[in-house]
Design an enzyme around this catalytic site. Sequence first.
Site, mmCIF file in Angstrom:
data_model
loop_
_atom_site.group_PDB
_atom_site.id
_atom_site.type_symbol
_atom_site.label_atom_id
_atom_site.label_comp_id
_atom_site.label_asym_id
_atom_site.label_seq_id
_atom_site.Cartn_x
_atom_site.Cartn_y
_atom_site.Cartn_z
ATOM 1 N NE ARG A 116 39.124 44.504 37.850
ATOM 2 C CZ ARG A 116 40.148 45.007 38.426
ATOM 3 N NH1 ARG A 116 41.278 44.733 38.141
ATOM 4 N NH2 ARG A 116 39.813 45.961 39.563
ATOM 5 C CB ALA A 117 40.836 36.693 35.490
#
Length: 689
Positions: free
Chosen positions: A275-276
């Site tokens: 997700r980052a």
Amino acid sequence: MSTPYPFTALVGQEDLRLALLLNAVSPAVGGVLVRGEKGTAKSTAVRALSALMPEVDVVSGCRFSCDPASPDPGCPDGPHETGASGSRPARMVELPVGASEDRLVGALDIERALAEGVKAFEPGLLADAHRGILYVDEVNLLHDHLVDLLLDAAAMGASYVEREGVSVRHASKFLLVGTMNPEEGELRPQLLDRFGLTVEVAASREPDQRVEVVRRRLAYDDDPAGFAGRWADEESAVRARIVAARDLLPEVRLGDGALRQIAATCAAFEVDGMRADIVMARTATALAAWAGRTDVLAEDVRQAALLALPHRRRRAPFDAPGLDEDKLDETLEEFGGQDGDEGDRDEGGDDDPDPDPDGGPGGGPGGQPEPDDAPRVDGEPAAQPESGEDREGGEPQPSGGGGGGGGEQTPARAAEPFRTKVLSVPGLGEGAAGRRSRARTEHGRTIGARRPRGALTKLHLAATVQAAAPHQRARGRSGPGLVVRRDDLRQASREGREGNLVLFVVDASGSMAARQRMSAVKGAVLSLLLDAYQRRDKVGMVTFRGSAADVALPPTSSVDAAAVRLESLPTGGRTPLAAGLLKAHEVLRVERLRDPARRALVVVVTDGRATGGPEPVALASRAARLFGADGVASVVVDCESGPVRLGLAGQLAGELGGTAVTLDELRADSIAGLVKDVRSSGQNSRRAA
């Protein structure tokens, strides 16, 4: 409707304003978490953002804000006809910390659903926030079950309402913005990761800037409409820039070089999952669009990392969020410009960091190395106190001044924390939702039924049918439907888990410091604090040493604050056990007035020795019996060591009406359910005595 404070009138807080504007440009960034001390314009900035958001096109009459260009095929108000559309300002919906589940997700009319089979649904805040902003002030204090619902809606882009076989689903895509004060406790990791960006805010220490903040705020309070009018041109310019950036966003090119920098940065900082990477890519693209460019530069990647990674670097509950900017620059330089991409230009700077002026890592002043065998505390050379004697116990102590018998040692570092078994309060409580002790809650397994007090929230279907069945003939039932009246409805009684107040009473006297036991003791307390963090407890800490006891930490939801106080806890002096117990009893009395529904668990960490003053043992015994008389659940962590043990901690546990456990046993399976039977075991020990 009150006039909001103009966004462009905010003073300072550049990171906060940038993060909010990037989400206005690209809602796919995933929202903002604003962390900071009270009084730093967190809420003001978020509320001001809503006035800058472009208007949204909606289907006329749809309570769920469907987009006329692509209406939701499963909308409860659908199917929608083409052409019936309008526009309205983007909404900012505030979710109160104490909101109910029905207020968040909406509620079904249970009576009509049972009697008529009709899905009469009243939308909640998740429906109102669709295609707008959902703002949660003090998001870290939100109840767990509401957090779970937010997570589900944020992940799926839809909200589901289930009531006894009747289902309603509607779209719910929103910009999630939360504010929090870290002193009041941290967020669950799952919710923390759902926020795309995070910013830390603090009040300026520059007098001129503080003067300007006060001047503008006073002017706004005197005449909100007039003050907003003076900033109307700036507001219009920012609103137009947001629209232009949105239009430019599809044309922004994220080259392979920038993608490589993003991936290398996330890998270098060891963030979990992917997700980052995705959030950084979307943020860097939004930064380029906001700057009016169609290429992503290295400076965009760097700024995206500073906004998207700090809260994802938190590896453990007691780690402070943050990012090493030197490491970030090194990573960007190493992986920049490898494909000749125009968007990966380096902005310059020194090739190598300056050498350590003190002679390199590990060196002392002037570059002189420390002796290899020098003791250290937190990486620094520790003073080696002269040895002394505890007159009552004969254990070595530091010599020196105050504390009524023995000097003060340099604080010892805590040993590595470990996983502990569950310590729970016996009985059935009614406190705040958590994960420790059994309690009557709105969520959990159904254990019975009762007449509803106020609004019906959880229907017990079988009990409702049973109550209505005898009256069907008298009510003139002629068809297949069940005739249900308000008096027939039954509320489900549920059992779940509550959070407790875990009050640590820590012996910091000289006898505890002997034989380097304090490191193990702090490690044990830190392990219990970690358990309290995971179980959503409030924690407090009382310490005693010398001739008195102190409240090191009043009851709070910030377990991090307790860990910080524990790490810096000094040791030395006599053991005023009675004073520590009396101080803890007073803390519980005051907290019971503030939060009467929250039950307490007292954890006394001591070797059981009481010294100093007249009749210290008798005084400690009388103080301990106060807890037993009040029915307070307690456990004594026995820190006594050595081949000869006096068993004083076990005697103290008997007086408290609780149970004693050694440091070694704190890790073992043998203490499962330790506090559950604490009252009965305490009564048995008193009868045996």
